[in-house]
Scaffold this active site. Structure first.
Site, short mmCIF file in Angstrom:
data_model
loop_
_atom_site.label_atom_id
_atom_site.label_comp_id
_atom_site.label_asym_id
_atom_site.label_seq_id
_atom_site.Cartn_x
_atom_site.Cartn_y
_atom_site.Cartn_z
N TYR A 51 0.86 -1.18 0.00
CA TYR A 51 0.00 0.00 0.00
C TYR A 51 0.89 1.23 0.00
O TYR A 51 1.87 1.30 0.77
CB TYR A 51 -0.88 -0.01 1.26
N GLU A 105 -3.71 7.45 -3.85
CA GLU A 105 -3.64 6.21 -3.08
C GLU A 105 -3.49 5.03 -4.04
O GLU A 105 -4.33 4.84 -4.92
CB GLU A 105 -4.92 6.03 -2.25
#
Ligand code: GDP
Ligand code: MN
Length: 396
Positions: free
Chosen positions: A116, A204
């Site tokens: 991530y 993101e």
């Protein structure tokens, strides 16, 4: 403002952020052609909506998953046909879901690890910050709740930017080794450049993947842009997909109104963001539910007030309206004029409670009194809230 994943990938390509090959399709035939053009039989079909969690989502027709791996162009066409024109519900869309009108057809990569990686604006430092985790491919909120030690961050200097030692530190914490450290440096730096150049408030990537053949690739991307900087980002504005946005908010943005749609039934029209928040709270406190946040601002014109009123009345859930104006800069009579004009134009058929106070309040009250509108006056904010809640309950 948000954009679709296929648009995010265009930005990645422009700025040199490694991503997988792919293109967008609006019909099953286009999906077939796009899949053929990839020249591989490892293909992923991805529903394009402004929400995450697509992989685990469900279409309202029962079809499972907005992200599907397939092994032929023919299958890509079939899956695209099942997604296009359908509504996808994910944990981010709310129960009503979102209509899928485009799919991304991309080369499916083999995955060794899912990471991530995000860049966002940190309010505490008023500067960008990197948030990263070894636990990619799942809900970051869940990771934060159960294994917060697996999330780490790196503050970015507002003028020096993301520096080499920081990208190496991040790469190391992500467990990257060998040539992957260099790739990470390149990818993170390119993404930070993109973040700054396009006035992003968030990028993101979940997941950022490591492939078995040793490549680091951004497989998914979610962008947010600073609305106040859009005036200098014409190519970002061109990516706006209004069909993804709440139509009430689209209408409000055309008039520069600060409006956020909610799911209650008492609309409010307020000047000042703080007062608007307080008004929503006090509606709730009085036993009602606000239908929106709306701050008409300090210098609202009659046209803006009229537009605001029309947006409120265009919402079928709205069963009552509370106008709460504290005229500091705002002229109470301008608000009154706007209310009267809009109410006449749309035909006001639901209870309206008005609390006016401040600059030119007497003229404003007079305008309302002489309008012939059946409105109720609130003496103060608490009184006004109680009155509108009582009126809406009475009508129900
Ligand atoms: P989201 O569910 O909306 O966040 O969509 P993602 O793009 O993140 O896809 C969901 C999941 O599908 C990812 O976490 C991966 O596990 C899987 N996935 C997506 N693209 C690929 C791919 O190219 N190859 C493989 N093997 N899995 C993929
Ligand atoms: Mn994802």
């Amino acid at each position: 403002m948000n954009i679709h994943e296929y648009q995010a990938r265009e930005l990645f390509e422009k700025f040199g952020v490694a991503t997988s090959k792919g293109s967008v399709a609006s019909t099953p035939d286009e999906a077939y052609a796009a899949a053929k053009a990839l020249g591989t039989d490892k293909i992923v079909v991805k529903a394009q909506i402004h929400a995450g969690g697509r992989g685990k989502g469900t279409f309202t027709n029962g079809f499972q998953g907005g992200v599907k791996l397939v092994t032929s162009a023919q299958d890509a066409r079939d899956i695209a046909a099942k997604m296009l024109g359908q509504t996808l519900v994910t944990h981010q869309t709310g129960p009503e879901g979102k209509l899928v009108s485009k799919v991304l057809i991309a080369e499916a990569l083999d995955i060794s690890r899912e990471l991530y990686f995000a860049i966002l604006l940190d309010r505490a430092t008023s500067a960008p910050i990197v948030v990263a985790s070894t636990e990619g491919g799942m809900d970051i909120e869940r990771v934060a709740e159960h294994t917060p030690e697996k999330i780490f961050s790196e503050k970015i200097h507002p003028t020096l930017g993301l520096q080499g030692f920081q990208t190496r530190k991040l790469a190391k914490k992500l467990g990257l080794t060998g040539p992957l450290i260099g790739q990470a440096g390149k990818l993170f730096t390119a993404m930070f450049k993109l973040f700054m150049a396009r006035d992003c408030s968030q990028i993101e990537v979940n997941p950022l993947v490591v492939t078995p053949d040793g490549r680091l690739v951004a497989l998914d991307a979610k962008f947010n842009f600073d609305d106040n900087a859009l005036y200098r980002q014409p190519d970002i504005v061109a990516m706006r997909d209004k069909s993804e946005e709440d139509p009430r908010e689209v209408a409000a943005s055309a008039f520069n109104l600060n409006y956020i749609g909610l799911d209650g039934n008492i609309a409010c029209l307020v000047n000042g963001a703080g007062l608007a928040m307080a008004t929503m709270d006090i509606i709730q406190y009085a036993g009602g539910k606000p239908a929106n946040f709306l701050d008409v601002g300090g210098g609202a014109s009659k046209d803006q007030v009229t537009a605001a009123f029309k947006i409120i009345l265009g919402d079928p859930n709205v069963k009552g309206i509370l106008v709460n104006i504290f005229g500091g800069i705002m002229d109470c009579n301008v608000i009154a004029d706007g209310i009267v004009a809009a109410a006449r134009e749309v035909g006001l058929s639901i209870p309206l409670v008005v609390r006016l106070e401040g600059n030119n309040v007497e003229a404003g009250k007079q305008t309302l009194a002489q309008s012939g509108l059946a409105l109720i006056t609130g003496n103060d904010i608490a009184d006004a809230a109680q009155k509108i809640v009582a009126e809406v309950k009475k009508a129900a």
